[in-house]
Write an enzyme that holds these catalytic residues in place. Sequence first.
Site, PDB file in Angstrom:
ATOM      1  CE  LYS A  98      -3.422  -0.360   2.829  1.00 58.69           C
ATOM      2  NZ  LYS A  98      -4.258  -0.370   4.052  1.00 58.69           N
ATOM      3  CE  LYS A 110      -3.677  -3.097  10.146  1.00 62.04           C
ATOM      4  NZ  LYS A 110      -4.048  -2.221   9.035  1.00 62.04           N
ATOM      5  CG  ASN A 225     -11.542   6.344  10.829  1.00 62.85           C
ATOM      6  OD1 ASN A 225     -10.567   6.075  10.145  1.00 62.85           O
ATOM      7  ND2 ASN A 225     -11.897   7.589  11.073  1.00 62.85           N
TER       8      ASN A 225
HETATM    9  N1  LIG Z   1      -8.801   3.367  10.251  1.00 61.15           N
HETATM   10  C1  LIG Z   1      -8.047   3.482   9.168  1.00 61.15           C
HETATM   11  O1  LIG Z   1      -7.442   4.531   8.927  1.00 61.15           O
HETATM   12  C2  LIG Z   1      -7.942   2.373   8.188  1.00 61.15           C
HETATM   13  C3  LIG Z   1      -8.702   1.227   8.283  1.00 61.15           C
HETATM   14  N2  LIG Z   1      -8.650   0.291   7.296  1.00 61.15           N
HETATM   15  C4  LIG Z   1      -9.459  -0.911   7.352  1.00 61.15           C
HETATM   16  O2  LIG Z   1     -10.839  -0.556   7.309  1.00 61.15           O
HETATM   17  C5  LIG Z   1     -11.616  -1.525   8.014  1.00 61.15           C
HETATM   18  C6  LIG Z   1     -12.447  -0.837   9.074  1.00 61.15           C
HETATM   19  O3  LIG Z   1     -11.588  -0.132   9.944  1.00 61.15           O
HETATM   20  P1  LIG Z   1     -12.085   1.102  10.811  1.00 61.15           P
HETATM   21  O4  LIG Z   1     -13.227   1.771  10.143  1.00 61.15           O
HETATM   22  O5  LIG Z   1     -10.895   1.886  11.144  1.00 61.15           O
HETATM   23  O6  LIG Z   1     -12.581   0.390  12.123  1.00 61.15           O
HETATM   24  P2  LIG Z   1     -13.648   0.909  13.181  1.00 61.15           P
HETATM   25  O7  LIG Z   1     -13.373   0.179  14.416  1.00 61.15           O
HETATM   26  O8  LIG Z   1     -13.671   2.386  13.213  1.00 61.15           O
HETATM   27  O9  LIG Z   1     -15.028   0.430  12.554  1.00 61.15           O
HETATM   28  C7  LIG Z   1     -15.281  -0.894  12.229  1.00 61.15           C
HETATM   29  C8  LIG Z   1     -16.713  -0.989  11.746  1.00 61.15           C
HETATM   30  O10 LIG Z   1     -16.935  -2.299  11.234  1.00 61.15           O
HETATM   31  C9  LIG Z   1     -18.065  -2.874  11.898  1.00 61.15           C
HETATM   32  N3  LIG Z   1     -17.879  -4.303  11.964  1.00 61.15           N
HETATM   33  C10 LIG Z   1     -17.047  -5.019  12.748  1.00 61.15           C
HETATM   34  N4  LIG Z   1     -17.174  -6.317  12.492  1.00 61.15           N
HETATM   35  C11 LIG Z   1     -18.082  -6.436  11.509  1.00 61.15           C
HETATM   36  C12 LIG Z   1     -18.648  -7.525  10.809  1.00 61.15           C
HETATM   37  N5  LIG Z   1     -18.261  -8.751  11.081  1.00 61.15           N
HETATM   38  N6  LIG Z   1     -19.564  -7.262   9.845  1.00 61.15           N
HETATM   39  C13 LIG Z   1     -19.948  -6.007   9.575  1.00 61.15           C
HETATM   40  N7  LIG Z   1     -19.455  -4.927  10.199  1.00 61.15           N
HETATM   41  C14 LIG Z   1     -18.547  -5.152  11.166  1.00 61.15           C
HETATM   42  C15 LIG Z   1     -18.100  -2.206  13.258  1.00 61.15           C
HETATM   43  O11 LIG Z   1     -19.365  -2.284  13.847  1.00 61.15           O
HETATM   44  C16 LIG Z   1     -17.725  -0.782  12.861  1.00 61.15           C
HETATM   45  O12 LIG Z   1     -18.840  -0.084  12.350  1.00 61.15           O
HETATM   46  C17 LIG Z   1     -10.602  -2.561   8.516  1.00 61.15           C
HETATM   47  O13 LIG Z   1     -10.479  -3.554   7.549  1.00 61.15           O
HETATM   48  C18 LIG Z   1      -9.310  -1.751   8.594  1.00 61.15           C
HETATM   49  O14 LIG Z   1      -8.175  -2.566   8.560  1.00 61.15           O
HETATM   50  C19 LIG Z   1      -7.874   0.468   6.195  1.00 61.15           C
HETATM   51  C20 LIG Z   1      -7.107   1.575   6.045  1.00 61.15           C
HETATM   52  C21 LIG Z   1      -6.998   2.567   7.077  1.00 61.15           C
HETATM   53  O1  LIG Z   2      -2.319   5.178   8.998  1.00 57.68           O
HETATM   54  C1  LIG Z   2      -1.537   4.236   9.030  1.00 57.68           C
HETATM   55  O2  LIG Z   2      -0.367   4.355   9.286  1.00 57.68           O
HETATM   56  C2  LIG Z   2      -1.964   2.829   8.710  1.00 57.68           C
HETATM   57  C3  LIG Z   2      -3.424   2.641   8.482  1.00 57.68           C
HETATM   58  C4  LIG Z   2      -3.699   1.188   8.304  1.00 57.68           C
HETATM   59  O3  LIG Z   2      -3.545   0.418   9.232  1.00 57.68           O
HETATM   60  C5  LIG Z   2      -4.077   0.667   7.005  1.00 57.68           C
HETATM   61  O4  LIG Z   2      -3.949   1.372   6.008  1.00 57.68           O
HETATM   62  O5  LIG Z   2      -4.517  -0.494   6.943  1.00 57.68           O
END
Ligand SMILES: NC(=O)C1=CN([C@@H]2O[C@H](COP(=O)(O)OP(=O)(O)OC[C@H]3O[C@@H](n4cnc5c(N)ncnc54)[C@H](O)[C@@H]3O)[C@@H](O)[C@H]2O)C=CC1
Ligand SMILES: O=C(O)CCC(=O)C(=O)O
Length: 421
Positions: A98, A110, A225
């Site tokens: 990425k 990670k 998020n």
């Molecule tokens: N936070 C970030 O900046 C980044 C996050 N990601 C990826 O995005 C995805 C979500 O991360 P975030 O939004 O940060 O996490 P978060 O913790 O803010 O939100 C996760 C969301 O997914 C839902 N969820 C959890 N398990 C679930 C399931 N089995 N089925 C449906 N919904 C479910 C939760 O209820 C919540 O709404 C992950 O795969 C993470 O690795 C990727 C790039 C960056």
């Molecule tokens: O912001 C970062 O450094 C990493 C975010 C992340 O965990 C991802 O892109 O899956």
Amino acid sequence: MSPSQSTPLDSYAMACRQLDDAAAHLDIDPGLLERLRLTEREVTVNFPVKMDDGTLKMFTGYRVQHNDVRGPFKGGLRYHPDTDLGEVRALAMWMTWKAAVVNIPFGGAKGSVQCNPKKMSRGEVERLTRRFTWSIASIIGPERDIPAPDVYTGPQEMAWIMDTYSMIKGQTTPGVVTGKPLELGGSLGRFEATGRGVVIAAARAARHLGRELENMTVAIQGSGNVGGVAARYFERAGAKVVAMSDSGGGVYNPQGVSSAKALACKNQYSCLLGREVAAEDISNEELLELKVDLLAPCAMEGVLTEANAAKVRAGLVVEGANGPTTPEADAILADKGVLVVPDILANAGGVTVSYFEWVQNLQNLLWSEEQIGQRLEEIMGKAMDEVLAIAGEKKVSLRTAAMILGVNRVAEATKLRGIYP
Ligand SMILES: NC(=O)C1=CN([C@@H]2O[C@H](COP(=O)(O)OP(=O)(O)OC[C@H]3O[C@@H](n4cnc5c(N)ncnc54)[C@H](O)[C@@H]3O)[C@@H](O)[C@H]2O)C=CC1
Ligand SMILES: O=C(O)CCC(=O)C(=O)O
């Protein structure tokens, strides 16, 4: 493990298969390929946390550092009951590609802790975060490995990591983590960055298909998020968000679901309720199969599989989550003519603005929201153009094209450093 699967998901095998698909288009020596397949360091820590009832509970956490040839290790920290070493290994590898796809000077890492923060008090989560930070303090740092938020962690956890690390070092060290609160050296735009980037990627992909986001119908899995912010940006772009979900299930209204109402409902009741947002209650499985223009899985890995890919009715899938589509599902979606914008491209906005945060921390600079937004648009737009060009030229999927771009950059950097052969 995805709840929709009957067999455990092997995320690392999935990541290796994607690497092999890309390597088939590159002239990579087998020894170098083996190096790229393996992680550089895997740390497992078992550590105690004092719970509110006075008992001592042991927790297991991981930090996996995949590759730092292009710069310090970088990647999020996840709190989840189902996490394991294989998952973190895959997530670390995806981080390497990425960062290379968007051409920022980071490697990939990670971390995770096996826990259920929803069933813990704030004090327990704080003590867990501080103790885990202490356990991995010798392998992180602004020039070594910089964690960031991921599933069920956010700015508050990053603040505790920064504080614990700073106490160990005897000096305030904001550059050790990104995604911090603004008051502690966090960057404007980091909280929105991943969701915003998803919509930038979606707009470019739609244009590639001869469409605009305006009036496109969108279903989003996950309202955290990534998914929650993406919903707002899709609405701003004129798209109609018709379905949203969280871990408990989803809501659907073909006339549109207000993301503001859905997120307010989640805030108030800790779940999405159809009756509160004028929508029908649906399951997460149903959401993935809705007849929409665009599907954005923004929650967990392995939700689009051999079992349900044929039932996907969206023409465009934009992966906000990491690893939501298995290789079997990828093949089925490709046969159906569904365009998939892969995770290592679509959700790269987060790490891109984390890079901006880190640069500001190291140089004591403060960039405006406008500067951040403009630089994010430029970087995401350039990466999208490069990936679309490779896909066209080599007649491969956007995933394989993004992998070719990322893996090649890492392979070339390795050769230039002279540590191979
Ligand atoms: N936070 C970030 O900046 C980044 C996050 N990601 C990826 O995005 C995805 C979500 O991360 P975030 O939004 O940060 O996490 P978060 O913790 O803010 O939100 C996760 C969301 O997914 C839902 N969820 C959890 N398990 C679930 C399931 N089995 N089925 C449906 N919904 C479910 C939760 O209820 C919540 O709404 C992950 O795969 C993470 O690795 C990727 C790039 C960056
Ligand atoms: O912001 C970062 O450094 C990493 C975010 C992340 O965990 C991802 O892109 O899956």
